[in-house]
Enzyme design. Structure first.
Site, PDB file in Angstrom:
ATOM      1  N   LYS A 107       0.806  -1.063   0.049  1.00 30.57           N
ATOM      2  CA  LYS A 107       0.066   0.030  -0.096  1.00 30.57           C
ATOM      3  C   LYS A 107       1.014   1.130  -0.117  1.00 30.57           C
ATOM      4  O   LYS A 107       0.396   2.313  -0.515  1.00 30.57           O
ATOM      5  CB  LYS A 107      -0.954  -0.026   1.207  1.00 30.57           C
ATOM      6  CG  LYS A 107      -2.088  -0.960   0.905  1.00 30.57           C
ATOM      7  CD  LYS A 107      -3.083  -0.755   1.983  1.00 30.57           C
ATOM      8  CE  LYS A 107      -4.400  -1.566   1.657  1.00 30.57           C
ATOM      9  NZ  LYS A 107      -4.365  -2.816   2.110  1.00 30.57           N
ATOM     10  N   GLU A 129     -10.248   6.738   2.858  1.00 28.31           N
ATOM     11  CA  GLU A 129     -11.506   6.036   3.435  1.00 28.31           C
ATOM     12  C   GLU A 129     -10.781   4.593   3.884  1.00 28.31           C
ATOM     13  O   GLU A 129      -9.597   4.413   3.198  1.00 28.31           O
ATOM     14  CB  GLU A 129     -12.302   5.392   2.093  1.00 28.31           C
ATOM     15  CG  GLU A 129     -11.828   4.089   1.440  1.00 28.31           C
ATOM     16  CD  GLU A 129     -10.705   4.571   0.406  1.00 28.31           C
ATOM     17  OE1 GLU A 129     -10.570   5.762   0.097  1.00 28.31           O
ATOM     18  OE2 GLU A 129      -9.904   3.441  -0.101  1.00 28.31           O
ATOM     19  N   SER A 387       1.791  -9.667  -0.695  1.00 29.12           N
ATOM     20  CA  SER A 387       1.180  -8.283  -0.594  1.00 29.12           C
ATOM     21  C   SER A 387       1.709  -7.944   0.992  1.00 29.12           C
ATOM     22  O   SER A 387       1.919  -6.538   0.907  1.00 29.12           O
ATOM     23  CB  SER A 387      -0.188  -8.091  -0.962  1.00 29.12           C
ATOM     24  OG  SER A 387      -1.080  -8.941  -0.422  1.00 29.12           O
TER      25      SER A 387
HETATM   26  C1  LIG Z   1      -5.112  -3.883   1.455  1.00 25.15           C
HETATM   27  C2  LIG Z   1      -4.406  -5.313   1.222  1.00 25.15           C
HETATM   28  C3  LIG Z   1      -4.861  -6.044   0.083  1.00 25.15           C
HETATM   29  C4  LIG Z   1      -6.089  -5.899  -0.713  1.00 25.15           C
HETATM   30  O1  LIG Z   1      -6.002  -4.403  -1.756  1.00 25.15           O
HETATM   31  P1  LIG Z   1      -5.921  -4.938  -3.116  1.00 25.15           P
HETATM   32  O2  LIG Z   1      -6.100  -3.568  -3.663  1.00 25.15           O
HETATM   33  O3  LIG Z   1      -6.883  -6.042  -3.754  1.00 25.15           O
HETATM   34  O4  LIG Z   1      -4.393  -5.455  -3.331  1.00 25.15           O
HETATM   35  C5  LIG Z   1      -4.075  -7.183  -0.005  1.00 25.15           C
HETATM   36  N1  LIG Z   1      -3.044  -7.309   0.780  1.00 25.15           N
HETATM   37  C6  LIG Z   1      -2.687  -6.903   1.759  1.00 25.15           C
HETATM   38  C7  LIG Z   1      -1.462  -7.155   2.381  1.00 25.15           C
HETATM   39  C8  LIG Z   1      -3.334  -5.480   1.961  1.00 25.15           C
HETATM   40  O5  LIG Z   1      -2.798  -4.806   2.828  1.00 25.15           O
END
Ligand SMILES: *Cc1c(COP(=O)(O)O)cnc(C)c1O
Length: 405
Positions: A107, A129, A387
């Site tokens: 993010k 948000e 992620s």
């Molecule tokens: C917020 C988040 C997501 C989901 O958001 P996307 O926009 O689909 O990437 C996925 N993985 C992590 C670790 C997050 O913090």
């Protein structure tokens, strides 16, 4: 004598780069996307598109952002080969380590880009948000770094569920405002944030957290995450002797981390796979509809009410999905599958035990799909976008395990 006319066209590239190029001038990916917004928001979206286009083409802006990503966020993130897990599954598994970024997920790429753009537009206030709180924390972090005012809208229900993230945001100097309307969760917080933006657009930027919303957001947020896809492509080519992975997998909430990694491989032969939670499968179970300024796949009931998403992972609880994913699904360039909470918990534990990496529950969805499909993936190379890290989720997993034993 002239050369004979070619008898056939040169072979077309397997996948044109335009699969993840710019949307149409009105912000469409195929039939999805667009700008379904009130007249009052139109000038703000047009101004933002022009500002981003200008910044993105400016080497000075790009160098400043690259510097922040390197010196503040810790980029590039590494690519890790999972030796033990590959042995155990028969699938060669690589991880793109977005969990190692500052604030613990992908993010930060998006918020640093939008914060720098805010400064360039001469604004000093960020509106955002948040659902689980992760995007709110990331935005509050960027605001603290830049010395901006920051207001984060969060559903009242989510504020109770995620009190630690509420505290983090306040610690970082942000104001957290409860969204009281509707189901008092993420989709209501998005509505409140848009309302704030309309009223304060002279001084505020709306820092949207995924590849959704009206144009230019889906395109802009994907471009801000492209860095992770570009890095992963270079890193995997260097590891694989010039080859690309056979399959690239990412979890999909709104779809930003998936869009980032897909954009690095869209013009290769790699199969692209997005993994949704079974309780929030906007592509798997949704229908085309309009919400939050865009046309995309949505989970709706028979009368068109947007349904609440339900999953073990609060970060994937969004009833819609970014419009470019709807398009990639429709043209078949990417495939989308879903996994259930038990499979996710299994994957969470498996990665922790075999590689010493505690994943966030969101990317545990991507691994869960790989583990389920291990027989059909045997002998192939699979790149998973990790992620985020799981520190934020261990207390929740501890509770679930305690209840089950
Ligand atoms: C917020 C988040 C997501 C989901 O958001 P996307 O926009 O689909 O990437 C996925 N993985 C992590 C670790 C997050 O913090």
């Amino acid at each position: 004598m002239t050369d004979p006319a070619p008898t056939s066209e040169p072979p077309a590239a397997p996948h044109p780069a335009s699969f993840m190029g710019e949307p149409s001038p009105d912000g469409r990916f195929g039939e999805f996307g667009g700008r379904y917004i009130p007249e009052t928001l139109m000038p703000a979206c047009i101004e933002l598109e022009a500002a981003f286009r200008d910044a993105w083409a400016d080497p000075v802006f790009r160098a400043e952002l690259d510097g922040l990503l390197r010196d503040y966020a810790g980029r590039p993130s590494p690519l890790t080969e999972c030796v033990r897990l590959s042995e155990e599954t028969g699938v060669r598994i690589l991880l793109k380590r977005e969990d190692l970024n500052h604030t613990g997920s992908h993010k930060i790429n998006n918020v640093l880009g939008q914060a720098l753009l805010t400064k360039r537009m001469g604004k000093q206030r960020l509106v955002a948000e948040t659902g689980a709180g992760q995007h709110g924390v990331a935005t509050a972090t960027a605001a603290a770094l830049m010395g901006f005012e920051c207001v984060v809208y969060m559903g009242e229900v989510d504020m109770v569920r995620q009190e630690l993230n509420v505290f983090r945001m306040r610690l970082l100097g942000a104001e957290v405002r409860p969204a009281h309307s509707g189901s008092r969760t993420l989709k209501d917080a998005v509505n409140e944030a848009m309302r704030d933006w309309v009223a304060t657009v002279e001084t505020s930027h709306y820092c949207l957290g995924s590849v959704m919303g009206p144009h230019p957001y889906p395109w802009m947020v994907r471009e801000l995450h492209r860095v992770l896809g570009d890095e992963a492509r270079e890193q995997s080519r260097s590891l694989l002797g010039g080859a690309d992975p056979d399959v690239v997998v990412a979890c999909v909430g709104g779809g930003s981390n998936a869009a980032g990694i897909f954009s690095g491989f869209a013009d290769t032969d790699a199969e692209l796979v997005g993994v949704e939670p079974a309780g929030g499968a906007a592509i798997g179970r949704g229908v085309p509809g309009v919400v939050h300024g865009m046309k995309s796949f949505l989970m709706q009931d028979e009368v068109g009410q947007v349904l609440e998403a339900q999953s073990i992972s609060a970060g994937l609880d969004y009833p819609g999905v970014g419009p470019e994913h709807a398009h990639l699904a429709e043209i078949g360039r990417a495939k989308y599958h879903s996994v259930n909470d038990d499979e996710v918990l299994d994957a969470f534990v498996t990665l922790t035990r075999t590689e010493g990496i505690i994943p966030a529950l969101e990317p545990a969805h991507a691994l869960a799909w790989v583990l389920r499909e291990r027989a059909s993936l045997a002998g192939r190379t699979v790149l998973i976008n990790l992620s985020g890290r799981g520190d934020k989720d261990v207390a929740q997993v501890m509770d679930i395990m305690a209840r089950r034993s």
